[in-house]
Design an enzyme around this catalytic site. Structure first.
Site, PDB file in Angstrom:
ATOM      1  N   ASP A 103      16.082  75.766  -4.812  1.00 42.14           N
ATOM      2  CA  ASP A 103      16.156  77.009  -4.043  1.00 42.14           C
ATOM      3  C   ASP A 103      17.212  77.887  -4.694  1.00 42.14           C
ATOM      4  OD1 ASP A 103      15.711  78.877  -1.996  1.00 42.14           O
ATOM      5  OD2 ASP A 103      16.993  77.858  -0.548  1.00 42.14           O
ATOM      6  N   HIS A 104      17.285  79.118  -4.250  1.00 43.65           N
ATOM      7  CA  HIS A 104      18.380  80.019  -4.614  1.00 43.65           C
ATOM      8  C   HIS A 104      19.293  80.188  -3.404  1.00 43.65           C
ATOM      9  CE1 HIS A 104      15.529  81.939  -7.773  1.00 43.65           C
ATOM     10  NE2 HIS A 104      16.346  81.089  -8.365  1.00 43.65           N
ATOM     11  N   TYR A 145      15.664  82.039   0.523  1.00 48.19           N
ATOM     12  CA  TYR A 145      14.295  81.714   0.953  1.00 48.19           C
ATOM     13  C   TYR A 145      13.353  81.532  -0.238  1.00 48.19           C
ATOM     14  CZ  TYR A 145      16.112  83.330   5.469  1.00 48.19           C
ATOM     15  OH  TYR A 145      16.874  83.506   6.607  1.00 48.19           O
ATOM     16  N   HIS A 146      13.805  80.745  -1.223  1.00 45.67           N
ATOM     17  CA  HIS A 146      13.004  80.514  -2.427  1.00 45.67           C
ATOM     18  C   HIS A 146      12.793  79.019  -2.693  1.00 45.67           C
ATOM     19  CE1 HIS A 146      14.574  84.659  -4.042  1.00 45.67           C
ATOM     20  NE2 HIS A 146      13.660  84.791  -3.086  1.00 45.67           N
ATOM     21  N   PRO A 147      12.331  78.231  -1.710  1.00 41.41           N
ATOM     22  CA  PRO A 147      12.103  76.803  -1.990  1.00 41.41           C
ATOM     23  C   PRO A 147      10.952  76.622  -2.970  1.00 41.41           C
ATOM     24  CG  PRO A 147      11.222  77.362   0.168  1.00 41.41           C
ATOM     25  CD  PRO A 147      11.960  78.584  -0.326  1.00 41.41           C
TER      26      PRO A 147
END
EC number: 1.1.99.1
Length: 556
Positions: free
Chosen positions: A300-301, A474-476
């Site tokens: 993620d980020h 919100y980058h899984p």
């Protein structure tokens, strides 16, 4: 009701809708598209108005609202992991930033065995195929695709240009297109918004095109319980509609395509008997195929919000006042213009913090108001902020199904900030941000530092701020990674190793997270793989040039 289809797609999100639209372009091909959420109601401003992007994250109608396990390096916080629910998936609730990643992300994917055709020049034609950019096509951008992309205009908020100019004054490059020849630097940020000022989700772009076809059957509020197998071949799915406990079996003549995202796709595979034997045994799930990488390699980020007071009344703070919102809403509703028609992320940048990085390792989003991404903790004065975070963390997490119950959320652990590199990158990022904000371009606007505050200076103080205040971008991704190694889950065409008739096609199959937001790349992945499913030749490789920093200094 028909119960047999050529293809069954699980998840009507950024990837699933691409597959549904493209597969049904072929005559005689039938598709069942299952979505656990509801429709994308076009009159619901929460999902359709770009400026309302925080609203879907605050409820459960459009958001799975997952939470992580206590994150051990983040003060044991349980952290948000919002994922889209409804036609459009996370493209229905995301921030609408149209960012593709860096060319070298894909060139490095292509260095992995079995992924040789995932280099930048291989994938660029699929980015172009998916896109219609409002100012027209060129070597990097499309003009005839289902996804509407809007570019920032000169009359937008003055703070956007000031923040870009400040980045350049601090010694970093200027770029006119973060998705063009050169990602590195500061410049305008495109967004997935239609010419009418509406969110350009994949439901609007792809499903609207496909819905009239009799060969596509869409079922909403359909929770997939498990994939059905005959030996090692996927032959269908068992799903539940609404709150019913009575399941329905649907059969796939050709393939089952899992597009449920980086959290739900591995969870579904595990519940269906594909995964690590020890986990499946604990769940009392019969092992269909031993595949230990399912749910591993989760990435993620993470980002922090650097917030500043604004000394001139030019921020979006008035738009947060209820008495100003009816006029903003009316202009958006009837004209498709104004504050409501923008996600307000119209400038940003990518930089290298140190020479050891071959391509940018930090991303900026600039926002002309001081507020949390999910709409909470708005600063009650004029302000602006920079979202800043690291791009390719070495930290790795995992997703585990907790039970066989398809409605129970899985156990999620990102293991954020588990390496020394993570901490060094965030310290560098915060200090560089302060240098940028201190540049002359922001002299007319810069007030005091609100968060973390100017007296937060030492490594220990910065680390404490990150532990307490950093949030997900919100980058899984990467939890069903492409590749040929022992922990890979799918091959370069999304086919699950050791299985037949089963693919995973979504952000979970990225082998390594990209430098930027994920939606555009997830759409590209689906466009590229669906050509292979349809037996079509890949689009010709691009010949476009792209920037490689090489020995160029990090800053001038």
């Amino acid at each position: 009701m028909q119960r047999e289809y050529d293809y069954i797609i699980i998840g009507a999100g950024s990837a699933g809708n691409v597959l549904a639209a493209r597969l049904t372009e072929d005559p005689g091909v039938s598709v069942l598209l299952l979505e656990a959420g509801g429709p994308d109601y076009r009159l619901d401003f929460r999902t359709q108005m770009p400026a309302a992007l925080a609203f879907p994250l605050q409820g459960r109608r459009y958001n799975w609202a997952y939470e992580t396990e206590p994150e051990p390096h983040m003060d044991n916080r349980r952290m948000e992991c919002g994922r889209g629910k409804g036609l459009g998936g996370s493209s229905l609730i995301n921030g609408m930033c149209y960012i593709r990643g860096n060319a070298l992300d894909f060139d490095h994917w292509a260095k992995r065995p079995g992924l040789e055709d995932w280099g930048y020049r291989d994938v660029l034609p699929y980015f172009r195929k998916a896109e219609t950019r409002d100012i027209g096509a060129n070597d990097y951008h499309g003009g005839e695709g289902p996804v509407s992309v809007a570019t920032p205009k000169n009359d937008n908020n003055v703070l956007f240009q000031a923040m870009v100019d400040a980045g350049v004054q601090a010694g970093y490059p200027r770029t006119d297109d973060l998705n063009g020849y050169q990602q590195e630097g500061f410049g305008p940020m495109d967004r997935t918004v239609t010419p009418q000022g509406r969110r350009a989700s994949t439901a609007r772009g792809y499903l609207d095109m496909a819905k009239p076809r009799d060969s596509l059957h869409i079922v909403t509020h359909a929770t997939t319980d498990r994939i059905l197998f005959a030996g090692k071949r996927a032959v269908g799915v068992h799903y539940l509609v609404g709150n019913s406990s009575e399941g329905i079996d649907a059969h796939a003549r050709r393939e089952v395509l899992v597009c449920a995202g980086a959290i739900a796709s591995p969870q579904l595979l595990q519940r269906s008997g594909v995964g690590a034997p020890d986990l499946l045994r604990a769940l009392d799930v019969q092992l269909v195929h031993d595949l230990p990488g399912v749910g591993q390699n989760l990435q993620d980020h993470l980002e922090v919000y650097m917030q500043y007071a604004c000394t001139k009344p030019v921020s979006l703070y008035p738009a947060l006042q209820w008495w100003n919102q009816p006029a903003i809403g009316a202009e958006w509703l009837f004209a498709g213009t104004g504050t409501g028609a923008s996600n307000q992320f119209e400038a940003g940048g990518f930089i290298r913090t140190r020479e050891e990085f071959d391509w940018p390792n930090i991303q900026y989003h600039f926002l002309p108001v001081a507020i949390n991404y999910n709409g909470s903790n708005a600063v009650k004065e004029h302000g602006f902020q920079a979202h800043v975070g690291s791009m390719r963390t070495p930290s790795r997490g995992r997703v585990h199904a907790r039970s066989r119950d398809p409605r129970q959320h899985p156990s999620i652990l990102f293991n954020y900030q588990s390496t020394d590199q993570d901490w060094q990158e965030f310290r560098d990022a915060i200090r560089i941000t302060r240098e940028i904000i201190a540049q002359p371009a922001l002299d007319p606007y810069r007030g005091r530092e609100i968060s973390p505050s100017a007296d937060c200076k030492t490594d220990a103080e910065l680390d404490a701020f990150v532990r307490a205040r950093a949030e997900t971008a919100y980058h899984p991704s990467c939890s069903c990674a492409m590749g040929t190694d022992d922990m890979a889950v799918v091959d370069g065409q999304g086919r699950v190793h050791g299985m037949e008739g089963l693919r995973v096609i979504d952000a979970s199959i990225m082998p390594r997270i990209i430098t930027g937001n994920l939606n555009a790349t997830t759409i590209m992945i689906a466009e590229k793989i669906v050509d292979r499913i349809r037996g079509r030749a890949p689009l010709p490789r691009s010949t476009a040039d792209y920037y490689v920093a090489g020995d160029a200094p990090v800053r001038r």
